[in-house]
Design a protein around this motif. Structure first.
Motif, PDB file in Angstrom:
ATOM      1  N   ALA A   8       1.316  20.975 -30.709  1.00 49.13           N
ATOM      2  CA  ALA A   8       1.967  19.763 -30.507  1.00 49.13           C
ATOM      3  C   ALA A   8       1.285  18.649 -29.974  1.00 49.13           C
ATOM      4  CB  ALA A   8       3.433  20.087 -29.918  1.00 49.13           C
ATOM      5  N   PHE A   9       0.478  19.034 -28.801  1.00 53.07           N
ATOM      6  CA  PHE A   9      -0.112  18.180 -27.996  1.00 53.07           C
ATOM      7  C   PHE A   9      -1.616  17.902 -28.476  1.00 53.07           C
ATOM      8  CE2 PHE A   9       3.275  19.303 -25.275  1.00 53.07           C
ATOM      9  CZ  PHE A   9       3.615  17.987 -24.578  1.00 53.07           C
ATOM     10  N   ALA A  10      -1.976  18.595 -29.475  1.00 50.16           N
ATOM     11  CA  ALA A  10      -3.420  18.239 -30.101  1.00 50.16           C
ATOM     12  C   ALA A  10      -3.100  17.192 -30.941  1.00 50.16           C
ATOM     13  CB  ALA A  10      -3.510  19.456 -31.075  1.00 50.16           C
ATOM     14  N   HIS A  11      -1.894  16.767 -31.268  1.00 49.87           N
ATOM     15  CA  HIS A  11      -1.663  15.400 -32.064  1.00 49.87           C
ATOM     16  C   HIS A  11      -1.322  14.253 -30.958  1.00 49.87           C
ATOM     17  CE1 HIS A  11      -0.155  18.539 -35.020  1.00 49.87           C
ATOM     18  NE2 HIS A  11      -0.796  17.563 -35.852  1.00 49.87           N
ATOM     19  N   LEU A  17       2.448   7.827 -28.837  1.00 47.71           N
ATOM     20  CA  LEU A  17       3.547   6.814 -29.279  1.00 47.71           C
ATOM     21  C   LEU A  17       4.960   7.366 -28.834  1.00 47.71           C
ATOM     22  CD1 LEU A  17       2.113   6.433 -32.908  1.00 47.71           C
ATOM     23  CD2 LEU A  17       2.050   4.848 -31.222  1.00 47.71           C
ATOM     24  N   LEU A  18       4.913   8.728 -28.695  1.00 46.84           N
ATOM     25  CA  LEU A  18       6.289   9.300 -28.197  1.00 46.84           C
ATOM     26  C   LEU A  18       6.631   8.999 -26.759  1.00 46.84           C
ATOM     27  CD1 LEU A  18       6.415  13.033 -29.691  1.00 46.84           C
ATOM     28  CD2 LEU A  18       7.917  11.065 -30.299  1.00 46.84           C
ATOM     29  N   VAL A  19       5.678   8.686 -26.031  1.00 44.88           N
ATOM     30  CA  VAL A  19       5.698   8.329 -24.630  1.00 44.88           C
ATOM     31  C   VAL A  19       6.056   6.822 -24.628  1.00 44.88           C
ATOM     32  CG1 VAL A  19       4.550   7.737 -22.560  1.00 44.88           C
ATOM     33  CG2 VAL A  19       4.120   9.911 -23.640  1.00 44.88           C
ATOM     34  N   VAL A  20       5.379   6.076 -25.556  1.00 45.86           N
ATOM     35  CA  VAL A  20       5.660   4.637 -25.477  1.00 45.86           C
ATOM     36  C   VAL A  20       7.061   4.116 -25.931  1.00 45.86           C
ATOM     37  CG1 VAL A  20       5.047   2.615 -26.590  1.00 45.86           C
ATOM     38  CG2 VAL A  20       3.196   4.037 -25.787  1.00 45.86           C
ATOM     39  N   ALA A  73      12.431   5.211 -34.498  1.00 45.43           N
ATOM     40  CA  ALA A  73      10.889   5.518 -34.205  1.00 45.43           C
ATOM     41  C   ALA A  73      10.568   6.973 -33.657  1.00 45.43           C
ATOM     42  CB  ALA A  73      10.032   4.239 -33.816  1.00 45.43           C
ATOM     43  N   ASN A  74      11.106   7.186 -32.543  1.00 50.94           N
ATOM     44  CA  ASN A  74      10.882   8.186 -31.820  1.00 50.94           C
ATOM     45  C   ASN A  74      11.269   9.352 -32.801  1.00 50.94           C
ATOM     46  OD1 ASN A  74      11.664  10.555 -29.746  1.00 50.94           O
ATOM     47  ND2 ASN A  74      10.442   9.251 -28.671  1.00 50.94           N
ATOM     48  N   GLY A  75      12.354   9.565 -33.484  1.00 50.40           N
ATOM     49  CA  GLY A  75      12.614  10.688 -34.488  1.00 50.40           C
ATOM     50  C   GLY A  75      11.521  10.697 -35.437  1.00 50.40           C
ATOM     51  N   ARG A  76      11.399   9.529 -36.027  1.00 47.55           N
ATOM     52  CA  ARG A  76      10.509   9.770 -37.195  1.00 47.55           C
ATOM     53  C   ARG A  76       8.975  10.291 -36.867  1.00 47.55           C
ATOM     54  NH1 ARG A  76      11.259   9.922 -42.118  1.00 47.55           N
ATOM     55  NH2 ARG A  76       9.078   9.047 -42.498  1.00 47.55           N
ATOM     56  N   LEU A  77       8.570   9.717 -35.488  1.00 49.92           N
ATOM     57  CA  LEU A  77       7.289  10.646 -34.979  1.00 49.92           C
ATOM     58  C   LEU A  77       7.438  11.967 -35.015  1.00 49.92           C
ATOM     59  CD1 LEU A  77       6.372   7.723 -32.243  1.00 49.92           C
ATOM     60  CD2 LEU A  77       5.170   8.444 -34.403  1.00 49.92           C
ATOM     61  N   GLY A  78       8.704  12.654 -34.428  1.00 52.53           N
ATOM     62  CA  GLY A  78       8.814  14.051 -34.491  1.00 52.53           C
ATOM     63  C   GLY A  78       8.795  14.534 -35.560  1.00 52.53           C
ATOM     64  N   ILE A 132       9.963  18.647 -28.412  1.00 51.08           N
ATOM     65  CA  ILE A 132       8.966  17.697 -28.026  1.00 51.08           C
ATOM     66  C   ILE A 132       9.600  16.145 -27.779  1.00 51.08           C
ATOM     67  CG2 ILE A 132       6.583  17.056 -28.469  1.00 51.08           C
ATOM     68  CD1 ILE A 132       6.586  19.953 -27.584  1.00 51.08           C
ATOM     69  N   PRO A 133       9.750  15.727 -28.758  1.00 51.98           N
ATOM     70  CA  PRO A 133      10.263  14.308 -28.474  1.00 51.98           C
ATOM     71  C   PRO A 133      11.436  14.090 -27.456  1.00 51.98           C
ATOM     72  CG  PRO A 133      10.261  14.616 -30.853  1.00 51.98           C
ATOM     73  CD  PRO A 133      10.209  16.038 -30.288  1.00 51.98           C
ATOM     74  N   GLN A 134      12.202  15.237 -27.449  1.00 47.54           N
ATOM     75  CA  GLN A 134      13.390  15.061 -26.451  1.00 47.54           C
ATOM     76  C   GLN A 134      12.827  15.366 -25.032  1.00 47.54           C
ATOM     77  OE1 GLN A 134      16.556  14.114 -26.992  1.00 47.54           O
ATOM     78  NE2 GLN A 134      16.714  13.845 -24.714  1.00 47.54           N
ATOM     79  N   MET A 135      11.900  16.430 -24.838  1.00 50.79           N
ATOM     80  CA  MET A 135      11.450  16.663 -23.903  1.00 50.79           C
ATOM     81  C   MET A 135      10.517  15.470 -23.090  1.00 50.79           C
ATOM     82  SD  MET A 135       8.289  19.621 -22.896  1.00 50.79           S
ATOM     83  CE  MET A 135       7.015  18.522 -23.796  1.00 50.79           C
TER      84      MET A 135
END
Length: 402
Positions: A8-11, A17-20, A73-78, A132-135
């Motif tokens: 996951a964190f390799a991306h 973008l998830l952090v932003v 946007a956060n959901g789409r990234l996930g 991952i997005p929720q974390m």
């Protein structure tokens, strides 16, 4: 779970973008609470006109729109991260199977392998699209809310700090149970898929030998086992949700009681900060509660991930060939089997086969169904390596030919 986390964190771009987006979601939650409380305070307590609060209403609408957009946007990234991860796992499994298809088909049920390729890969989705997005949101949003609450009222912030750890504590306890149950469910699903597909493939033979009734009972047994395992996972999920709801409700109640006493009895806090904290408190615990649900999903994905890694880490037993050429225009070669043995993993075995087939002879391999005729032909053809003994062509090892 370490392998999934590493993948996951390799991306890095997606994670950034998830952090932003999480930062913008946190800011929009605080802004939404501020504009809502400001409208209520000015209309009902200060008696201001509708025209005077129009800028606040516009700000509230913009913040609500921004929150909806950044949440989407956060959901789409996930979802994008999950699609890439599933593609990676599916391609890895397909490449592993295609490198030596015969060896793969001989080691275990084909239905179980289809289940790994389809069901196990799909089960990993929740870790990337939800956990991952929720974390990342949980690592950012509650701290933003906590900072704002501390600026408004110290004791409410302290109550949040004290009560918040109870959610991860129960989450960890339930997560251990979830992992075990989800692994059991995936194992039952693989067994059910393997039994069902193998039965379909051999249905004609089963009916011919009058064994269809027994296989029907086997399918029913596998189906009921998968049902019971699924119900066990759902039971843990319901208990998890109930505990998270209970802790959140109790924590919000404590904050509301403390603020009510200070607002009404001691009059040590103004209406605006009191109402502002009461609006933010559910958002604080909602984020933690959502992470609890996502954690349950993530732990469920580890069972599927373990199954995938077990399949990918299996040792590949390739067939070795040499450099010697066989003259195709000469007489057919002399074939000798010298104490040839082959054993499936934990199953049927051919043992001590001795045979000599001279050139231009006619030889039949005869035996009952399941005696190993096809296995022996695969060994003679060099498609699978014997565990013991040697096959010779013209007094040379079969493996020495190209």
């Amino acid at each position: 779970m370490k392998h999934l986390s590493k993948l996951a964190f390799a991306h890095r771009k997606v994670v950034l973008l998830l952090v932003v987006t999480s930062l913008f979601i946190g800011a929009s939650i605080i802004g939404q609470a501020y504009f809502f409380v400001a409208v209520v305070d000015r209309v009902f307590l200060k008696g201001q006109s509708f025209q005077s609060i129009i800028p606040l209403l516009v700000g509230l609408i913009l913040v609500l729109a921004g929150r909806s957009f950044f949440t989407w946007a956060n959901g789409r990234l996930g979802v994008r991260m999950a699609a890439r991860a599933k593609s990676y796992f599916r391609n890895a499994v397909i490449q592993k199977f295609s490198r030596n298809p015969l060896q793969v088909s001989l080691s275990g049920q084909s239905g179980r392998k289809v289940s790994v390729l389809m069901d196990a890969v799909d089960e990993v989705d929740g870790y990337f699209s939800s956990y991952i997005p929720q974390m990342i949101q949980t690592a950012i949003i509650p701290f933003m809310i906590l900072i704002v609450v501390f600026t408004q009222h110290l004791y409410s912030g302290l109550i949040m700090v004290i009560t918040a750890p109870f959610i991860p504590f129960f989450m960890a306890l339930i997560g251990i149970m979830t992992k075990k149950k989800s692994e059991e469910q995936m194992e039952k699903l693989s067994a059910f898929s393997g039994t069902f597909l193998d039965t379909l493939q051999g249905l004609t033979t089963l009916k011919l030998f009058g064994r269809s009734k027994r296989q029907k009972d086997e399918i029913e047994k596998s189906s009921l086992g998968f049902r019971d395992a699924t119900m066990g996972v759902l039971k843990v999920a319901f208990v998890s949700s109930l505990m998270l709801e209970f802790i959140s409700m109790l924590s919000i109640g404590l904050i509301a009681l403390e603020i009510a006493i200070r607002l009404v009895v001691y009059e040590s806090i103004a209406f605006f900060p009191a109402f502002f904290i009461l609006v933010l408190a559910p958002e604080f615990y909602l984020t933690l509660k959502d992470f609890g649900s996502a954690f349950h999903t993530g732990r469920g994905s580890t069972g599927a991930a373990n199954q995938l890694m077990e399949e990918l880490d299996k040792e590949e037993k390739g067939v070795t060939w040499g450099e010697k050429k066989l003259d195709v225009y000469a007489l057919p070669p002399r074939l000798e089997l010298q104490n040839v043995s082959f054993r499936y993993d934990g199953g049927f075995a051919l043992q001590g086969i001795q045979a000599e087939i001279p050139p231009q002879s006619q030889t039949a391999i005869v035996g009952r169904s399941g005696a190993g005729k096809s296995t022996l032909l695969n060994v003679i053809a060099g498609l699978i390596q014997p565990n013991e003994g040697e096959i010779q062509l013209n007094h040379h090892a079969l493996s020495s030919y190209s």
